[in-house]
Design a protein around this motif. Structure first.
Motif, mmCIF file in Angstrom:
data_model
loop_
_atom_site.group_PDB
_atom_site.id
_atom_site.type_symbol
_atom_site.label_atom_id
_atom_site.label_comp_id
_atom_site.label_asym_id
_atom_site.label_seq_id
_atom_site.Cartn_x
_atom_site.Cartn_y
_atom_site.Cartn_z
ATOM 1 N N TYR A 1 0.825 -1.204 0.000
ATOM 2 C CA TYR A 1 0.000 0.000 0.000
ATOM 3 C C TYR A 1 0.859 1.253 0.000
ATOM 4 O O TYR A 1 0.643 2.179 -0.794
ATOM 5 C CB TYR A 1 -0.939 0.014 1.208
ATOM 6 N N TYR A 2 1.853 1.310 0.900
ATOM 7 C CA TYR A 2 2.675 2.505 0.990
ATOM 8 C C TYR A 2 3.546 2.700 -0.244
ATOM 9 O O TYR A 2 3.798 3.830 -0.668
ATOM 10 C CB TYR A 2 3.537 2.466 2.251
ATOM 11 N N LEU B 1 1.271 4.122 -2.817
ATOM 12 C CA LEU B 1 0.999 5.520 -2.495
ATOM 13 C C LEU B 1 2.180 6.401 -2.897
ATOM 14 O O LEU B 1 2.004 7.473 -3.495
ATOM 15 C CB LEU B 1 0.714 5.664 -1.006
ATOM 16 N N THR C 1 2.295 6.936 -6.611
ATOM 17 C CA THR C 1 1.260 7.854 -7.083
ATOM 18 C C THR C 1 1.597 9.301 -6.742
ATOM 19 O O THR C 1 1.417 10.208 -7.566
ATOM 20 C CB THR C 1 -0.103 7.470 -6.483
ATOM 21 N N ASP D 1 -6.915 -2.335 1.376
ATOM 22 C CA ASP D 1 -5.896 -1.591 0.606
ATOM 23 C C ASP D 1 -5.818 -2.015 -0.846
ATOM 24 O O ASP D 1 -5.182 -1.333 -1.649
ATOM 25 C CB ASP D 1 -4.483 -1.686 1.209
ATOM 26 N N LEU E 1 -6.100 6.195 -4.685
ATOM 27 C CA LEU E 1 -4.795 6.793 -4.418
ATOM 28 C C LEU E 1 -4.547 8.043 -5.249
ATOM 29 O O LEU E 1 -3.854 8.959 -4.802
ATOM 30 C CB LEU E 1 -3.691 5.766 -4.665
ATOM 31 N N ALA F 1 -3.379 11.421 -3.390
ATOM 32 C CA ALA F 1 -2.166 12.156 -3.759
ATOM 33 C C ALA F 1 -2.485 13.568 -4.221
ATOM 34 O O ALA F 1 -1.829 14.535 -3.813
ATOM 35 C CB ALA F 1 -1.412 11.396 -4.854
#
Length: 355
Positions: free
Chosen positions: A90-91, A94, A97, A295, A314, A318
């Protein structure tokens, strides 16, 4: 204490790159290591010393190396993105993005991994512009709402996730409680009635795990149901290994008579570990137990069975976070704002109705 030689350093010389940490140290009357501690945000420096060093940094025009070259060239503004664990699917998604969208705004993103350490999170959230940072996006997991409320950032700072009410910082989050309610309604619609939750201690708080648990409870309550004693399983970490350990506990609890026919996991990584453990104990998914994640990690669609999960937008996260950083820079005095990004429930094989 002021050194006359450094007091006369002209600004043109500073932006040309000849000013060093030693020059700042002489101007402030401290050691070079103290200046380094201030630049890195270490808490060992007394507040009055920190103020003196930061004043000296501004006076001599010192800007740290790589960041300084970008700022002096006028090409880009630097935004730091602080995440607990860049190995997390997930991170990492992120970060990808944010970097992609920042590039379109002529912003350079520097990624920091805090490892969920409170002191690292505090350092990032208290960033000073003289460290070359023009804005901060941070996903804190160790600092409490009270900790965050006590900080006063000197650069535009946006919190990512549901970690505070947003009374000090701008914030971008998703509605975890609403998403959890959708997950519960889906599982109840497939005939499940004995749900378990993995990923948060059963207590107060404002973190995403706790909010997801609250949303699950609220949805069950509307149907006259509750989570059974022992059906809330905390997870020290939200990773595969922890999920596998918890999955083994779930299998043992079922064998011991605890009715569990669905498991809601706070992350996809936990769900992957649980799927692995249940399969190894002979528990069938979804025939015996349905499993959901959170997620929409890339691996979730390729598992067998594929994983039902909650997907975040996402691109919206962002875009909103970068917009808030830019807006805060333009108007530092405006009240903090909170942006809620959309989510959607992605239904896959792991929650198919039992035959």
């Amino acid at each position: 204490m002021t050194d006359r030689a450094t007091a006369s350093i002209p600004h043109e010389q500073a932006v040309g790159g000849s000013v060093t940490v030693k020059d700042v140290a002489r101007r402030a009357g401290v050691s070079a290591s103290t200046v380094s501690n201030v630049l890195h945000g270490r808490s060992s420096v007394a507040p009055e010393i920190r103020d003196r060093v930061e004043a000296a940094i501004s006076e001599v025009g010192y800007v740290p190396s790589a960041a300084g070259r970008l700022l002096r060239g006028g090409r880009s503004e630097i935004v730091q993105l602080a995440l607990p664990d860049i190995r997390s699917p997930y991170y990492s998604a992120l970060a990808h993005t944010v970097i992609r969208q920042a590039r379109a705004l002529d912003l350079v993103v520097v990624v920091e991994e805090t490892t969920g350490d409170a002191e690292q999170e505090r350092r990032v959230a208290s960033s000073h512009p003289n460290r070359g940072i023009g804005g901060t996006l941070i996903c804190p997991v160790a600092l409490s709402s009270e900790d965050l409320a006590g900080l006063r950032p000197r650069t535009p700072t946006v919190l990512l996730g549901e970690h505070t009410a947003g009374d000090v910082f701008d914030q971008v989050c998703t509605d975890s409680r609403a998403a959890a309610q959708e997950v519960a309604e889906h599982l109840l619609g497939t005939g499940r009635r004995h749900l378990a939750f993995v990923g948060s201690p059963d207590g107060a708080g404002t973190g995403p795990g706790t909010l997801r648990l609250k949303g699950l409870r609220e949805a069950l309550r509307e149907h006259g149901l509750t989570l059974a004693e022992g059906a809330v399983l905390p997870a020290a970490s939200f990773d595969h290994e922890t999920g596998a350990r918890v999955g083994a506990r779930i299998a043992d609890a079922r064998a011991g008579g605890l009715e569990i026919d669905a498991v809601v996991c706070a992350t996809d990584e936990l769900a992957v570990g649980i799927l692995h453990a249940l399969r190894g104990r002979g528990v069938r998914v979804p025939e015996d137990v349905a499993v959901t994640g959170w997620d929409d990690a890339p691996e979730s669609r390729y598992l067998s069975p594929s994983l039902t999960t909650v997907a975040h937008d996402l691109d919206d996260v962002a875009a909103a976070a970068l917009r808030l950083v830019v807006g805060r820079k333009a108007d530092p005095t405006r009240p903090p704002s909170r942006h809620v990004s959309p989510h959607r429930l992605v239904v896959r094989e792991s929650t198919a109705p039992p035959a």
